[in-house]
Design an enzyme around this catalytic site. Structure first.
Site, PDB file in Angstrom:
ATOM      1  N   TYR A 131       0.863  -1.189   0.000  1.00 26.81           N
ATOM      2  CA  TYR A 131       0.000   0.000   0.000  1.00 26.81           C
ATOM      3  C   TYR A 131       0.895   1.233   0.000  1.00 26.81           C
ATOM      4  O   TYR A 131       1.851   1.291   0.772  1.00 26.81           O
ATOM      5  CB  TYR A 131      -0.899   0.000   1.239  1.00 26.81           C
ATOM      6  CG  TYR A 131      -1.762   1.243   1.410  1.00 26.81           C
ATOM      7  CD1 TYR A 131      -1.494   2.160   2.431  1.00 26.81           C
ATOM      8  CD2 TYR A 131      -2.833   1.505   0.569  1.00 26.81           C
ATOM      9  CE1 TYR A 131      -2.279   3.291   2.599  1.00 26.81           C
ATOM     10  CE2 TYR A 131      -3.636   2.634   0.739  1.00 26.81           C
ATOM     11  CZ  TYR A 131      -3.339   3.523   1.755  1.00 26.81           C
ATOM     12  OH  TYR A 131      -4.122   4.646   1.911  1.00 26.81           O
ATOM     13  N   ASP A 134       9.419   2.569  -0.819  1.00 27.59           N
ATOM     14  CA  ASP A 134       8.433   3.284  -0.006  1.00 27.59           C
ATOM     15  C   ASP A 134       8.738   2.945   1.454  1.00 27.59           C
ATOM     16  O   ASP A 134       8.335   1.890   1.943  1.00 27.59           O
ATOM     17  CB  ASP A 134       7.012   2.867  -0.406  1.00 27.59           C
ATOM     18  CG  ASP A 134       5.985   3.592   0.438  1.00 27.59           C
ATOM     19  OD1 ASP A 134       4.772   3.439   0.178  1.00 27.59           O
ATOM     20  OD2 ASP A 134       6.382   4.313   1.379  1.00 27.59           O
ATOM     21  N   LYS A 138       5.194   9.365   8.469  1.00 28.31           N
ATOM     22  CA  LYS A 138       5.082   8.844   9.836  1.00 28.31           C
ATOM     23  C   LYS A 138       6.157   9.369  10.785  1.00 28.31           C
ATOM     24  O   LYS A 138       6.107  10.506  11.232  1.00 28.31           O
ATOM     25  CB  LYS A 138       5.050   7.310   9.783  1.00 28.31           C
ATOM     26  CG  LYS A 138       3.817   6.768   9.027  1.00 28.31           C
ATOM     27  CD  LYS A 138       3.761   5.259   9.033  1.00 28.31           C
ATOM     28  CE  LYS A 138       2.786   4.732   8.020  1.00 28.31           C
ATOM     29  NZ  LYS A 138       1.391   4.717   8.513  1.00 28.31           N
TER      30      LYS A 138
HETATM   31  P1  KE4 Z   1      -0.407   8.452   4.536  1.00 29.51           P
HETATM   32  O1  KE4 Z   1      -0.935   9.173   3.326  1.00 29.51           O
HETATM   33  O2  KE4 Z   1      -1.465   7.653   5.265  1.00 29.51           O
HETATM   34  O3  KE4 Z   1       0.418   9.372   5.457  1.00 29.51           O
HETATM   35  O4  KE4 Z   1       0.702   7.378   4.012  1.00 29.51           O
HETATM   36  C1  KE4 Z   1       0.315   6.451   3.039  1.00 29.51           C
HETATM   37  C2  KE4 Z   1       1.253   5.269   3.125  1.00 29.51           C
HETATM   38  C3  KE4 Z   1       2.251   5.148   2.166  1.00 29.51           C
HETATM   39  N1  KE4 Z   1       3.125   4.116   2.193  1.00 29.51           N
HETATM   40  C4  KE4 Z   1       3.056   3.178   3.162  1.00 29.51           C
HETATM   41  C5  KE4 Z   1       4.059   2.053   3.162  1.00 29.51           C
HETATM   42  C6  KE4 Z   1       2.064   3.259   4.185  1.00 29.51           C
HETATM   43  O5  KE4 Z   1       2.018   2.311   5.143  1.00 29.51           O
HETATM   44  C7  KE4 Z   1       1.146   4.319   4.168  1.00 29.51           C
HETATM   45  C8  KE4 Z   1       0.046   4.454   5.193  1.00 29.51           C
HETATM   46  N2  KE4 Z   1      -0.072   3.388   6.138  1.00 29.51           N
HETATM   47  C9  KE4 Z   1      -1.388   3.158   6.695  1.00 29.51           C
HETATM   48  C10 KE4 Z   1      -1.263   1.971   7.664  1.00 29.51           C
HETATM   49  N3  KE4 Z   1      -1.415   0.738   6.979  1.00 29.51           N
HETATM   50  C11 KE4 Z   1      -1.939   4.377   7.348  1.00 29.51           C
HETATM   51  C12 KE4 Z   1      -3.160   4.133   8.213  1.00 29.51           C
HETATM   52  C13 KE4 Z   1      -4.408   4.657   7.564  1.00 29.51           C
HETATM   53  O6  KE4 Z   1      -4.584   4.481   6.335  1.00 29.51           O
HETATM   54  O7  KE4 Z   1      -5.209   5.235   8.321  1.00 29.51           O
END
Ligand code: KE4
Length: 431
Positions: A144, A239, A267
């Site tokens: 993701y 990523d 994060k």
């Molecule tokens: P954000 O746009 O949520 O800051 O980051 C997206 C993203 C990009 N790349 C990786 C590897 C990620 O894990 C994420 C976001 N992770 C999720 C948890 N699985 C965020 C939690 C959520 O979607 O509320």
């Protein structure tokens, strides 16, 4: 446990917010029950609106590597807001955090700040396309990268190489340029590249996957991908939104010794405030406006308050390498404890762990990709989640997520986690 206030707030929230949450996974749909509305957190503990207290094992999906509300971070944020919250103009703090990132992350010679991991990955793909003049890019099933249109793609029918939208609103036009390959299967990746020779701008991968649960790359898999991308002129993007500054000071690329062309971050880099970043070789980054033709912008990019938090976090991690020994040992201790319990009760469920990231899968299969991850019994996970919650341990509310440990977790917490784990496992198996 009493969840009355959370129940009431959830009904209130649903009046004004789609599904009552601002990010879908928070709605507890995959574990059932009412999402906890959180009031505060400190160190290893998080408290919901009913004043239930939990040991925190997902730490805002990763950012709270030093535990919640670390005094140094709080102090930096408090002192920063005295000078106003945002200028939309360059500040010295952006130089400070950029210098730290360049110093800490092996692949990054130049970096652009954005406001989320999604923005970082979206921008990185656009930049790779602009830099190479090619349209297609490869992602992996189960990885993701945020909610950018070109990532919301499922494996298409037939040869699986053609992506199809996996969300309404994503167009066929967008999907056609996203190619999908199974994680940890280099032969399938080689075939995909051969079928799209000369058309692929980039390959983006979670070097350790966290979004199908924690899944590690097979031995030498990342190096094979590195060599393939070098040979084919494909921009390799790691990523590291989850793994960055967590698996090592320099992230997974430092831990595995494989250096991508670009890295996306999020994060931890914001210490809990909204920050993302993408960076890499100067040769590529100089294609970004205003110095290059690839456009990307953001009103709050490099926000001074968020930068203060991020600078404090990264400075601490840079100056305290012992953090990584601590949380790696913590991961080993917790996982060996929960594994001991499972074997004692003849329940050989799979646990994948690396450093302070791990996942317990309710399957006896080896979990190396999305297909094998999906053999996990999500209903059992839901029951386990709630049993652990009742015993004061707060897990990510979904089977296909990784846990993230913090330095705030001490020996006494480990004992409680393993005790709660044994009682929960016995409860859900009626043992
Ligand atoms: P954000 O746009 O949520 O800051 O980051 C997206 C993203 C990009 N790349 C990786 C590897 C990620 O894990 C994420 C976001 N992770 C999720 C948890 N699985 C965020 C939690 C959520 O979607 O509320």
């Amino acid at each position: 446990m009493n969840y009355e206030k959370s129940k009431k707030l959830f009904n209130e929230a649903k009046k004004y917010i789609p599904g009552g949450v601002n990010s879908p996974v928070r709605a507890f749909n995959s574990v059932g029950g009412t999402p906890l509305f959180i009031k505060k957190a400190k160190g290893a503990y998080i408290y919901d609106e009913d004043d239930n207290k939990y040991i925190e094992l997902y730490n805002s999906w990763g950012p709270m590597i030093l535990g919640h509300n670390h005094p140094l971070i709080a102090k930096a944020v408090k002192s920063s807001i005295k000078d106003s919250l945002s200028f939309g103009a360059p500040t010295r703090k952006e130089i400070q955090i950029a210098e730290l990132i360049v110093d800490m992350v092996p692949s990054i010679e130049s970096v652009r700040m954005v406001n989320s991991g999604t923005e970082a990955t979206m921008s990185a793909i656009r930049l790779a396309r602009g830099f190479t003049g090619k349209d297609k890019f490869i992602k992996f099933e189960g990885c993701y990268h945020g909610h950018g249109d070109s990532f919301l793609i499922a494996a298409g029918s037939g040869a699986m190489t053609l992506g199809v939208p996996n969300s309404p609103g994503v167009t066929e036009g967008t999907a056609k340029d996203t190619l999908l390959a199974p994680y940890n299967n280099f032969a399938a990746l080689q075939q995909l590249v051969d079928e799209n020779k000369g058309e692929i701008a980039a390959l983006i991968i979670e070097p350790v996957a966290g979004n199908m649960g924690c899944v590690l790359p097979r031995l030498n898999y990342l190096q094979q991908i590195r060599d393939l991308c070098t040979k084919e002129g494909i921009v390799l993007i790691f990523d590291e939104v989850m793994t960055g500054f967590r698996l090592a000071k320099g992230g997974a690329q430092e831990r595995f010794g494989v250096i991508p062309d670009m890295t996306t971050l999020g994060k931890i880099i914001g210490a809990g405030l909204p920050v993302g970043a993408y960076g890499g070789k100067k040769e590529i980054m100089n294609f970004v406006s205003p110095v290059g033709p690839v456009y990307q912008a953001g009103t709050l990019s490099g926000n001074p308050v968020a930068m203060s938090a991020g600078i404090t976090m990264l400075t601490y991690l840079n100056e305290h390498p012992e953090v990584y020994q601590y949380i790696d040992n913590l991961g080993i201790e917790i996982v060996s404890g929960i594994r001991r319990v499972l074997l004692k009760h003849k329940l050989p469920y799979t646990i994948n762990q690396i450093g302070s990231m791990y996942s317990l899968f309710f399957t006896e299969e080896e979990v190396t990709d999305l297909e094998s991850a999906k053999t996990a019994d999500t209903k059992m996970f839901g029951l386990y989640f709630h049993e652990m919650l009742k015993r004061g341990v707060y897990l990510p509310p979904a089977q296909f997520e990784s846990l993230f440990l913090s330095t705030a977790i001490q020996e006494k917490h480990v004992r409680k986690i393993i005790k709660a784990h044994e009682e929960s496992i016995l409860a859900i198996h009626n043992l």
